[in-house]
Design an enzyme around this catalytic site. Structure first.
Site, short mmCIF file in Angstrom:
data_model
loop_
_atom_site.label_atom_id
_atom_site.label_comp_id
_atom_site.label_asym_id
_atom_site.label_seq_id
_atom_site.Cartn_x
_atom_site.Cartn_y
_atom_site.Cartn_z
N HIS A 119 0.84 -1.20 0.00
CA HIS A 119 0.00 0.00 0.00
C HIS A 119 0.87 1.25 0.00
O HIS A 119 1.82 1.35 0.78
CB HIS A 119 -0.90 -0.01 1.23
CG HIS A 119 -1.92 1.08 1.25
ND1 HIS A 119 -1.77 2.21 2.01
CD2 HIS A 119 -3.10 1.20 0.59
CE1 HIS A 119 -2.82 3.00 1.83
NE2 HIS A 119 -3.64 2.42 0.98
N ASP A 177 -7.03 13.17 -7.84
CA ASP A 177 -6.70 11.89 -7.23
C ASP A 177 -8.01 11.25 -6.81
O ASP A 177 -8.71 11.77 -5.94
CB ASP A 177 -5.77 12.09 -6.03
CG ASP A 177 -5.33 10.79 -5.38
OD1 ASP A 177 -5.77 9.72 -5.82
OD2 ASP A 177 -4.53 10.85 -4.43
N MET A 178 -8.38 10.14 -7.42
CA MET A 178 -9.70 9.56 -7.14
C MET A 178 -9.66 8.04 -7.22
O MET A 178 -8.86 7.45 -7.94
CB MET A 178 -10.71 10.08 -8.16
CG MET A 178 -10.31 9.87 -9.61
SD MET A 178 -11.62 10.24 -10.79
CE MET A 178 -12.40 8.63 -10.91
N ALA A 179 -10.53 7.43 -6.42
CA ALA A 179 -10.74 6.00 -6.51
C ALA A 179 -11.79 5.74 -7.58
O ALA A 179 -12.53 6.64 -7.99
CB ALA A 179 -11.20 5.45 -5.17
N LYS A 227 -18.91 2.83 -16.45
CA LYS A 227 -17.72 3.64 -16.75
C LYS A 227 -16.63 3.46 -15.69
O LYS A 227 -15.46 3.23 -16.01
CB LYS A 227 -18.11 5.11 -16.88
CG LYS A 227 -19.08 5.37 -18.03
CD LYS A 227 -19.46 6.83 -18.14
CE LYS A 227 -20.43 7.07 -19.29
NZ LYS A 227 -20.82 8.49 -19.42
N GLY A 309 -8.69 19.30 -6.84
CA GLY A 309 -7.65 19.51 -5.85
C GLY A 309 -7.73 20.84 -5.13
O GLY A 309 -7.01 21.05 -4.14
#
Length: 337
Positions: A119, A177-179, A227, A309
């Site tokens: 991680h 920054d994204m999951a 998506k 951001g």
């Protein structure tokens, strides 16, 4: 329960102390602490110092190499592979992005993969490193299964985050920054603790049906339905499959099998804007884009249009001044002997 406000310097020192007491070498402990505090400063608490205890557990169990020797192999002019030697993912991804930037300085664009990793925390940290080198950064990594594929009833892919970082001149760098899951798993855990309901598009139950009961969630859902599922698949391809590691349900679980190395893969990409229209042109155009977006009329219920951001930069400035919010129980753990 009210948060404890902790100054950045103290918080980082507490994390380093916990990690080094668990046997991690001082250099890697400093990097890991820096990444964790970075996340908390920006309000991304799910990836902040709350992860310290988990890392300590794995260090003590032996699944994380306390003194790894990274091995780097340059594969082509613009491609390389870094073997993390089952060490902490944070310093491994930092070195991978640094090497990608050095290669991109010569080739215009470069990609470095990480294998035998773990991680790595918030990807935004590594995007900022690329930006500090006047580069565009792109990063992807994969995780163990917790998200159902579109149309599926069981978890298959991880949250599989993706991040981009773009340098600017007068504005804060643009960081996305994204999951690829519809929400963070931490939000479901919080709903469990509060015994509160959740939106019906956050997770599914054992029968594969949407549920508003967080206690019934067996898998999360991807953002944007098909998506987000598609992007999660692509990220596993660009990490596990491409780098010769595993994917989806074959990845060692983060919570469980604490004595087993996770063998995660990540991919760091650097692009030198100077190669194309030129660095100065690029950052001036980035600033112009941000200005144009800020000038857009906001929709009802919004004060202004923000760029990716921007909220995190605002939060970081506030937390640097006032202190980083930390749960009392977490602060107690960090202070414990």
């Amino acid at each position: 329960m009210q948060d404890v406000l902790v100054q950045e310097k103290e918080l980082k020192a507490l994390v380093i102390k916990k990690l080094t007491e668990a046997g991690l070498n001082a250099v890697d402990a400093n990097t890991v602490a820096d990444v964790l505090v970075h996340a908390d400063l920006r309000g991304v608490r799910s990836h902040g110092v709350i992860r310290t205890e988990h890392y300590v557990t794995r260090l003590k169990a032996g699944s994380l190499n306390k003194n790894p020797t990274f091995g780097f192999k340059k594969l082509r002019a613009a491609a390389g592979l870094l073997d993390a030697d089952d060490g902490m993912g944070h310093p491994a991804c930092l070195e991978a992005m640094d090497r990608a930037c050095k290669l991109a300085r010569e080739t215009g664009i470069a990609m470095v993969g990480v294998v035998n990793g773990s991680h790595c925390g918030a990807l935004s940290y590594f995007m900022l490193h690329a930006i500090s080198k006047n580069m565009i950064g792109i990063g992807v990594t994969h995780t163990d299964k917790c998200v159902a594929p579109f149309g599926g009833s069981q978890a298959f892919f991880g949250t599989n985050p993706i991040a981009f970082g773009f340098p600017t001149r007068k504005h804060d760098p643009v960081i996305m920054d994204m999951a690829t899951s519809n929400t963070a798993f931490g939000k479901i855990l919080h709903a469990k603790e509060q015994n509160s309901s959740i939106p019906d598009d956050w997770g599914i139950d054992k029968d594969g049906k949407p549920t508003t009961d967080p206690h019934q969630v067996v898998a999360m859902t991807p953002f944007g339905a098909h998506k987000g599922y598609g992007i999660a698949l692509v990220i596993d391809v660009l990490t596990g499959v491409l780098m010769g590691a595993e994917y989806g349900p074959h990845i060692t679980a983060m919570y469980g099998d604490y004595e087993k190395p996770r063998k995660l893969a990540s991919t760091m990409i650097a692009i030198d804007p100077e190669t194309f229209a030129g660095f100065n042109h690029f950052i001036d155009k980035m600033d112009a884009m941000v200005d144009d977006l800020h000038a857009q009329p906001p929709a009802p219920g919004f004060e202004s249009v923000l760029v990716p951001g921007e909220i995190e930069w605002q939060t970081e400035r506030k937390n640097r001044e006032q202190g980083v919010p930390v749960l009392p129980s977490l602060y107690k753990y960090l202070k414990s002997e």
